[in-house]
Motif scaffolding. Structure first.
Motif, PDB file in Angstrom:
ATOM      1  N   VAL A  86       0.777  -1.155  -0.064  1.00  0.00           N
ATOM      2  CA  VAL A  86      -0.023  -0.091  -0.027  1.00  0.00           C
ATOM      3  C   VAL A  86       0.987   1.124   0.012  1.00  0.00           C
ATOM      4  CG1 VAL A  86      -1.786   1.402   1.131  1.00  0.00           C
ATOM      5  CG2 VAL A  86      -1.895  -1.079   1.290  1.00  0.00           C
ATOM      6  N   ILE A  87       0.768   2.044  -1.089  1.00  0.00           N
ATOM      7  CA  ILE A  87       1.580   3.369  -1.229  1.00  0.00           C
ATOM      8  C   ILE A  87       0.515   4.540  -1.256  1.00  0.00           C
ATOM      9  CG2 ILE A  87       3.061   4.656  -2.582  1.00  0.00           C
ATOM     10  CD1 ILE A  87       3.954   1.894  -3.876  1.00  0.00           C
ATOM     11  N   PRO A  88       0.579   5.177  -0.074  1.00  0.00           N
ATOM     12  CA  PRO A  88      -0.225   6.420  -0.099  1.00  0.00           C
ATOM     13  C   PRO A  88       0.533   7.453  -0.858  1.00  0.00           C
ATOM     14  CG  PRO A  88       0.796   5.989   1.953  1.00  0.00           C
ATOM     15  CD  PRO A  88       1.146   4.961   1.152  1.00  0.00           C
ATOM     16  N   ALA A  89      -0.100   8.427  -1.623  1.00  0.00           N
ATOM     17  CA  ALA A  89       0.506   9.123  -2.435  1.00  0.00           C
ATOM     18  C   ALA A  89      -0.159  10.562  -2.807  1.00  0.00           C
ATOM     19  CB  ALA A  89       1.158   8.822  -3.991  1.00  0.00           C
ATOM     20  N   PHE A  90       0.407  11.743  -2.082  1.00  0.00           N
ATOM     21  CA  PHE A  90      -0.129  13.044  -2.321  1.00  0.00           C
ATOM     22  C   PHE A  90       1.005  13.725  -3.013  1.00  0.00           C
ATOM     23  CE2 PHE A  90      -0.586  17.282  -0.746  1.00  0.00           C
ATOM     24  CZ  PHE A  90      -1.758  17.754  -1.437  1.00  0.00           C
ATOM     25  N   ASN A  91       0.841  14.235  -4.198  1.00  0.00           N
ATOM     26  CA  ASN A  91       1.872  15.075  -4.839  1.00  0.00           C
ATOM     27  C   ASN A  91       3.077  14.523  -4.893  1.00  0.00           C
ATOM     28  OD1 ASN A  91      -0.380  16.981  -5.692  1.00  0.00           O
ATOM     29  ND2 ASN A  91       0.007  18.561  -3.954  1.00  0.00           N
ATOM     30  N   ALA A  92       3.335  13.287  -5.222  1.00  0.00           N
ATOM     31  CA  ALA A  92       4.508  12.698  -5.111  1.00  0.00           C
ATOM     32  C   ALA A  92       5.280  12.619  -6.534  1.00  0.00           C
ATOM     33  CB  ALA A  92       4.216  11.295  -4.469  1.00  0.00           C
ATOM     34  N   SER A  93       5.109  13.384  -7.409  1.00  0.00           N
ATOM     35  CA  SER A  93       5.462  12.951  -8.695  1.00  0.00           C
ATOM     36  C   SER A  93       6.989  13.088  -8.583  1.00  0.00           C
ATOM     37  CB  SER A  93       5.012  14.073  -9.745  1.00  0.00           C
ATOM     38  OG  SER A  93       5.331  15.332  -9.404  1.00  0.00           O
ATOM     39  N   ILE A  94       7.653  13.791  -8.013  1.00  0.00           N
ATOM     40  CA  ILE A  94       8.977  13.798  -8.072  1.00  0.00           C
ATOM     41  C   ILE A  94       9.680  12.344  -7.898  1.00  0.00           C
ATOM     42  CG2 ILE A  94      11.135  14.841  -6.870  1.00  0.00           C
ATOM     43  CD1 ILE A  94       9.569  17.385  -6.339  1.00  0.00           C
ATOM     44  N   TYR A  95       9.040  11.771  -6.708  1.00  0.00           N
ATOM     45  CA  TYR A  95       9.739  10.481  -6.315  1.00  0.00           C
ATOM     46  C   TYR A  95       8.948   9.018  -6.625  1.00  0.00           C
ATOM     47  CZ  TYR A  95      12.454  13.701  -3.485  1.00  0.00           C
ATOM     48  OH  TYR A  95      13.123  14.578  -2.981  1.00  0.00           O
ATOM     49  N   ILE A  96       7.729   9.225  -6.912  1.00  0.00           N
ATOM     50  CA  ILE A  96       6.831   7.971  -7.185  1.00  0.00           C
ATOM     51  C   ILE A  96       7.308   6.803  -8.090  1.00  0.00           C
ATOM     52  CG2 ILE A  96       5.325   9.085  -8.996  1.00  0.00           C
ATOM     53  CD1 ILE A  96       4.174   6.653  -5.951  1.00  0.00           C
ATOM     54  N   GLU A  97       7.962   7.414  -9.184  1.00  0.00           N
ATOM     55  CA  GLU A  97       8.594   6.319 -10.183  1.00  0.00           C
ATOM     56  C   GLU A  97       9.592   5.582  -9.361  1.00  0.00           C
ATOM     57  OE1 GLU A  97       8.761   7.760 -14.519  1.00  0.00           O
ATOM     58  OE2 GLU A  97       8.905   9.669 -13.501  1.00  0.00           O
ATOM     59  N   ARG A  98      10.409   6.247  -8.637  1.00  0.00           N
ATOM     60  CA  ARG A  98      11.518   5.427  -7.986  1.00  0.00           C
ATOM     61  C   ARG A  98      10.872   4.518  -7.054  1.00  0.00           C
ATOM     62  NH1 ARG A  98      15.637  10.287  -6.328  1.00  0.00           N
ATOM     63  NH2 ARG A  98      13.887  11.731  -7.312  1.00  0.00           N
ATOM     64  N   ARG A 154       9.585   1.614  -8.795  1.00  0.00           N
ATOM     65  CA  ARG A 154      10.454   0.643  -8.988  1.00  0.00           C
ATOM     66  C   ARG A 154      11.109  -0.326  -7.852  1.00  0.00           C
ATOM     67  NH1 ARG A 154       9.395   0.614 -14.337  1.00  0.00           N
ATOM     68  NH2 ARG A 154       9.205   2.703 -15.152  1.00  0.00           N
ATOM     69  N   SER A 155      11.303   0.377  -6.790  1.00  0.00           N
ATOM     70  CA  SER A 155      11.885  -0.314  -5.665  1.00  0.00           C
ATOM     71  C   SER A 155      10.886  -1.588  -5.262  1.00  0.00           C
ATOM     72  CB  SER A 155      11.996   0.740  -4.368  1.00  0.00           C
ATOM     73  OG  SER A 155      11.088   1.168  -3.703  1.00  0.00           O
ATOM     74  N   LEU A 193      12.441   4.402  -0.426  1.00  0.00           N
ATOM     75  CA  LEU A 193      12.939   3.079  -1.346  1.00  0.00           C
ATOM     76  C   LEU A 193      12.856   1.671  -0.434  1.00  0.00           C
ATOM     77  CD1 LEU A 193      15.729   4.777  -3.037  1.00  0.00           C
ATOM     78  CD2 LEU A 193      13.256   4.632  -3.748  1.00  0.00           C
ATOM     79  N   TRP A 194      12.678   0.624  -1.182  1.00  0.00           N
ATOM     80  CA  TRP A 194      12.829  -0.442  -0.271  1.00  0.00           C
ATOM     81  C   TRP A 194      14.238  -1.325  -1.116  1.00  0.00           C
ATOM     82  CZ3 TRP A 194       7.396  -3.009  -0.618  1.00  0.00           C
ATOM     83  CH2 TRP A 194       6.741  -2.576   0.576  1.00  0.00           C
ATOM     84  N   HIS A 195      14.987  -1.928  -0.373  1.00  0.00           N
ATOM     85  CA  HIS A 195      16.068  -3.013  -0.665  1.00  0.00           C
ATOM     86  C   HIS A 195      14.945  -4.041  -1.468  1.00  0.00           C
ATOM     87  CE1 HIS A 195      19.043  -6.044  -0.869  1.00  0.00           C
ATOM     88  NE2 HIS A 195      19.950  -5.105  -1.150  1.00  0.00           N
ATOM     89  N   PRO A 196      15.664  -4.725  -2.465  1.00  0.00           N
ATOM     90  CA  PRO A 196      15.057  -5.659  -3.281  1.00  0.00           C
ATOM     91  C   PRO A 196      14.694  -7.036  -2.406  1.00  0.00           C
ATOM     92  CG  PRO A 196      16.800  -4.904  -4.656  1.00  0.00           C
ATOM     93  CD  PRO A 196      16.817  -4.303  -3.243  1.00  0.00           C
ATOM     94  N   THR A 197      15.433  -7.071  -1.277  1.00  0.00           N
ATOM     95  CA  THR A 197      14.992  -8.318  -0.440  1.00  0.00           C
ATOM     96  C   THR A 197      14.205  -7.957   0.650  1.00  0.00           C
ATOM     97  OG1 THR A 197      17.255  -7.835   1.090  1.00  0.00           O
ATOM     98  CG2 THR A 197      17.210  -9.421  -1.041  1.00  0.00           C
ATOM     99  N   LEU A 209      16.870  -2.143   5.346  1.00  0.00           N
ATOM    100  CA  LEU A 209      16.326  -2.555   4.096  1.00  0.00           C
ATOM    101  C   LEU A 209      15.358  -1.552   3.618  1.00  0.00           C
ATOM    102  CD1 LEU A 209      15.313  -6.283   5.149  1.00  0.00           C
ATOM    103  CD2 LEU A 209      17.263  -5.533   3.794  1.00  0.00           C
ATOM    104  N   VAL A 210      15.401  -0.371   4.208  1.00  0.00           N
ATOM    105  CA  VAL A 210      14.511   0.787   3.800  1.00  0.00           C
ATOM    106  C   VAL A 210      15.281   1.977   3.716  1.00  0.00           C
ATOM    107  CG1 VAL A 210      12.431   2.202   4.673  1.00  0.00           C
ATOM    108  CG2 VAL A 210      12.593  -0.121   5.259  1.00  0.00           C
ATOM    109  N   GLY A 211      14.888   2.757   2.805  1.00  0.00           N
ATOM    110  CA  GLY A 211      15.591   4.279   2.672  1.00  0.00           C
ATOM    111  C   GLY A 211      14.603   5.162   2.854  1.00  0.00           C
ATOM    112  N   TYR A 212      14.725   5.774   4.050  1.00  0.00           N
ATOM    113  CA  TYR A 212      13.732   6.568   4.464  1.00  0.00           C
ATOM    114  C   TYR A 212      14.160   8.100   4.222  1.00  0.00           C
ATOM    115  CZ  TYR A 212      10.951   9.190   8.127  1.00  0.00           C
ATOM    116  OH  TYR A 212      10.290  10.108   8.854  1.00  0.00           O
ATOM    117  N   ARG A 213      13.409   8.535   3.284  1.00  0.00           N
ATOM    118  CA  ARG A 213      13.741  10.068   2.811  1.00  0.00           C
ATOM    119  C   ARG A 213      13.358  11.241   3.462  1.00  0.00           C
ATOM    120  NH1 ARG A 213      15.084  10.125  -2.516  1.00  0.00           N
ATOM    121  NH2 ARG A 213      13.800   8.432  -3.257  1.00  0.00           N
ATOM    122  N   LYS A 214      14.415  12.109   3.839  1.00  0.00           N
ATOM    123  CA  LYS A 214      14.314  13.314   4.685  1.00  0.00           C
ATOM    124  C   LYS A 214      14.681  14.331   3.579  1.00  0.00           C
ATOM    125  CE  LYS A 214      14.133  12.141   9.242  1.00  0.00           C
ATOM    126  NZ  LYS A 214      14.516  12.513  10.813  1.00  0.00           N
TER     127      LYS A 214
END
Length: 382
Positions: free
Chosen positions: A17-29, A32-33, A103-107, A215-220
């Motif tokens: 589940v991915i909640p998205a509000f005005n997330a166009s800058i990062y949503i593709e990345r 993909r993860s 982001l998530w690590h693939p595993t 395993l998580v890339g938490y963006r700030k």
């Protein structure tokens, strides 16, 4: 593999589940993860929470290449309501939450599912550790390396182990049982800590497992929800107070220490926000409690000493390349975190809280816990 195929594999379906509000800058990345997970039995539900940018268009374009992706669009109601919409729409026995800029690590999902499926249903969720990343996916620093597993309510209330909304995988039926995410924080304009509220409701009733890997890339970055320091400070305090009120079986010392620790954290957030009114109110709350004030002075001194030791020596340039270890992507090399369980800054408190969790877990075993919201009641707060 499409969503229908996933339902008939030997792997249990995981609903992302991915909640998205005005997330166009990062949503593709972010998508993909999720798409490149080694665990392929996924449905990826993006809840477009009333975005006014190109978020929906970008998701639709990517969904053409992967039939596991579904887009749901709702009016803007906040991250809690968006996550609840995703839970309602999910089909898998497990739900994993991924914020639209993380982001998530693939595993990640593979390791979490493997961990949870080996455990009994009393184990409701599993979390992973994280790195802090910037706008360019560069690792700024590691997140906390402290972990706890089993019945961890008193410890989590004090030390807040999980740290972000993208680290958790939970059994769907349990997520519904505890009432989902509470949207009343956003309505009170103190949103941003709904994930902690959700975690504490889980921890008060069930056991939790931990994956000791980042395993998580938490963006700030400036402008995202976690950078609104004043609101985060107020939100975390309110979460802790509500959780204590909902769990009268908690010993008073554990409640008082949780409030004191959170007040100190909130004070630092208010200072970052340069909010004089809230800073003064938090400082006064700390000063009124002599033990809390002495602890505050002690930990402040330790932070100052740590910063002085970490400061660059004369002649050294501390530039971006020194701060950033590498990109958070599929090429990053992971290693297990080997550190003592809990917060090493408070070993005596940790030992006492651990003993309390053992006592509280016996209440769990005897099913003497206070009633929690049913799945029907969640819709009243969603």
């Amino acid at each position: 593999m499409n969503r229908g195929d996933a339902l008939y594999t030997a792997q249990p379906l995981v609903s992302v589940v991915i909640p998205a509000f005005n997330a166009s800058i990062y949503i593709e990345r972010t998508l993909r993860s999720a798409m490149r997970q080694t665990y392929t039995a996924l449905e990826i539900i993006v809840v477009n929470d009333g975005s006014t940018d190109d978020t929906a268009k970008l998701v639709e374009q990517i969904a053409i290449t992967d039939s596991r992706i579904r887009l749901l669009t709702t009016p803007n109601r906040g991250v809690a309501a968006a996550r609840n919409t995703g839970i309602d729409a999910s089909s898998g026995p497990f739900v994993a939450f991924l914020d639209a800029d993380d982001l998530w690590h693939p595993t990640k999902i593979e390791k979490q599912v493997n961990a949870l499926t080996r455990l009994s249903p009393r184990w409701a969720a599993v979390y992973a550790l994280h790195y802090i990343i910037d706008e360019n996916d560069d690792i700024i620093r590691p997140g906390t390396s402290d972990i706890a597993r089993g019945y961890i309510y008193a410890r989590h209330l004090n030390f807040k182990y999980i740290g972000n909304g993208s680290a958790l995988l939970v059994r769907r039926d349990v997520a519904l049982e505890i009432g989902g995410f509470d949207s009343s924080y956003a309505q009170a304009d103190i949103g941003g800590c709904e994930d902690l509220d959700f975690e504490l409701k889980l921890a008060a009733r069930y056991y939790m497992e931990a994956i000791p890997e980042r395993l998580v890339g938490y963006r700030k970055y400036p402008g995202n929800m976690s950078s609104n320091y004043a609101r985060m400070g107020q939100g975390v305090l309110e979460v802790i107070k509500r959780s204590i009120a909902a769990n009268p079986q908690l010993p008073s010392y554990a409640a008082e220490s949780a409030i004191a620790l959170t007040q100190r954290w909130a004070f630092r957030q208010y200072r970052k926000a340069r909010n004089l009114r809230l800073s003064i109110a938090a400082a006064w709350a700390i000063i009124k409690n002599p033990r809390s004030f002495l602890d505050f002075l002690w930990h402040t001194s330790l932070r100052i000493i740590k910063r002085l030791r970490a400061a660059p020596k004369p002649g050294m340039v501390r530039g971006k390349q020194q701060l950033h270890q590498s990109k958070f992507d599929e090429k990053i090399i992971l290693s297990p975190i080997r550190s003592p369980e809990g917060d090493a800054r408070s070993p005596h408190l940790l030992m006492r809280l651990t003993a309390t969790d053992i006592e509280l877990s016996s209440i769990y075993e005897n099913d003497e816990r206070p009633d929690l919201p049913s799945s029907e009641s969640r819709h009243k707060i969603a």
